[in-house]
Design an enzyme around this catalytic site. Structure first.
Site, mmCIF file in Angstrom:
data_model
loop_
_atom_site.group_PDB
_atom_site.id
_atom_site.type_symbol
_atom_site.label_atom_id
_atom_site.label_comp_id
_atom_site.label_asym_id
_atom_site.label_seq_id
_atom_site.Cartn_x
_atom_site.Cartn_y
_atom_site.Cartn_z
ATOM 1 N N HIS A 108 -11.908 7.834 -14.153
ATOM 2 C CA HIS A 108 -12.197 6.405 -14.068
ATOM 3 C C HIS A 108 -11.943 5.882 -12.650
ATOM 4 C CE1 HIS A 108 -7.944 5.318 -13.752
ATOM 5 N NE2 HIS A 108 -7.714 6.217 -14.707
ATOM 6 N N GLU B 52 -5.976 9.298 -21.968
ATOM 7 C CA GLU B 52 -4.958 9.746 -21.011
ATOM 8 C C GLU B 52 -3.735 10.262 -21.754
ATOM 9 O OE1 GLU B 52 -4.054 11.148 -18.544
ATOM 10 O OE2 GLU B 52 -4.020 9.723 -16.875
#
Length: 358
Positions: free
Chosen positions: A99, A204
């Site tokens: 990201h 994550e």
């Protein structure tokens, strides 16, 4: 709280397998596979995604191969690898995208990693910025748009085979990154449309940081209503509690579980190019599972990896459990944190939640 099946898998309490998939990175195709490539200096946009300029065994079988681009010939090479492989072996190219910069990244840079980890990351924000399930900064948005422009350049100049499937982590920064990266691209005729599957397993590493606390399923659906969300995805985040953290081994087991749902899917070997928009820690975990060398990605960066997966059947199901850990943290800003976190004497480390999250 009663956990969903997916939640139990993620927490490592129930992992039943009738088969094991062994993964390996097929080297010799990408610069990022080579020990001589410095990850800190690698720029995917100036290196053709890292694809090495070389010949392939399939070249001589291709009519007019000299007029084909490197990516066109590579696509044929991957196709031949799958065509010649037995049923229990499959090859895929994973485009692993990190990201763009999020507000949690800027906060960690501002406070320093030790202070961030032991205090600030456990808060919702600092009054100036919020980092609960952090969104992209303007810089992060620019990094995603840079990826968009590069993909379009590759489509036009290299006639690259775009992903056959797209997956994205459920955290907001990755949803925004995937959207900015792939929306609006003029895809080659016959390509799969950009319609990513939101997949819990690609999130994550789950820590006590509030940036790892995802928003609800309803929020994600309202943000991108046309994107499919995988079956079994819970309404609220069952996994983040602000107290326990996923160990590296637990995250690797989760990443292996995710990859096992990507490989040997119903689509078969013909759809061999896959995009995964995720996070630095999750990509590092995926690379470990793939037995790839360590390769850190800057925010917004993308690397492809050619993967060989081999399915090994078991005689009976197996069950394994990987424990999580408790993470102590300060209750007030640390006294010093240049190289290590030191809590004030009046604020001994605790293992309780500092912030409510989302």
């Amino acid at each position: 709280m009663k956990l969903s099946t997916l939640g139990r898998i993620l927490l490592g309490t129930t992992v039943a397998q009738a088969a094991t998939i062994n993964y390996s990175t097929v080297t010799g195709y990408f610069m990022q596979d080579e020990e001589s490539t410095d990850a800190s200096k690698f720029d995917y946009t100036s290196e053709n995604f890292g694809l090495i300029n070389r010949t392939y065994p399939v070249d001589n079988k291709l009519k007019g191969h000299k007029s084909l681009t490197q990516w066109e010939r590579f696509h044929h090479q991957v196709t031949q690898l799958n065509d010649e492989a037995p049923n229990h072996i499959e090859y895929k190219v994973l485009f692993l995208g990190r990201h763009g910069e999020g507000w949690h990244n800027t906060a960690e840079s501002y406070y320093g990693t030790p202070a961030w980890n032991c205090y600030w990351a456990e808060l919702d924000g600092n009054g100036t910025a919020s980092w609960v399930d952090a969104t992209l900064t303007p810089t992060g948005e620019s990094q995603a748009l840079k990826a968009n422009a590069f993909w379009q350049k590759q489509i036009h100049e290299q006639r690259i085979h775009t992903p056959d499937h797209y997956y994205v982590s459920p955290l907001t920064r990755t949803l925004q990154t995937a959207n900015l990266t792939f929306t609006g691209l003029v895809l080659p005729k016959g390509s799969a449309p950009f319609k990513p599957t939101v997949k819990e397993l690609f999130r994550e590493g789950i820590s006590i940081h509030t940036c790892d606390h995802r928003r609800s399923r309803s929020y994600i659906h309202d943000l991108f209503p046309n994107w499919p969300i995988e079956e079994g995805f819970s309404e609220e985040d069952e996994l983040w509690d602000g107290v326990t953290a996923e160990s590296a081994d637990a995250q690797d087991a989760r990443s292996a579980q995710a990859l096992g749902q990507v490989f040997f899917a119903s689509s078969g070997k013909k759809e061999a190019f896959v995009s995964v928009t995720a996070h630095s820690g999750e990509i590092a975990s995926i690379l470990r599972v793939l037995k790839h060398r360590e390769f850190s990605l800057n925010t917004g960066a993308v690397i492809p990896v050619l993967v060989k997966a081999e399915k090994v059947e078991h005689g009976a199901s197996t069950t394994s459990s990987v424990p999580w850990t408790v993470s102590p943290h300060c209750t007030e800003p640390p006294v010093t944190s240049v190289s290590a976190c030191v809590c004030p004497s009046s604020a001994v480390p605790v293992t309780t939640v500092l912030a409510t999250g989302v």
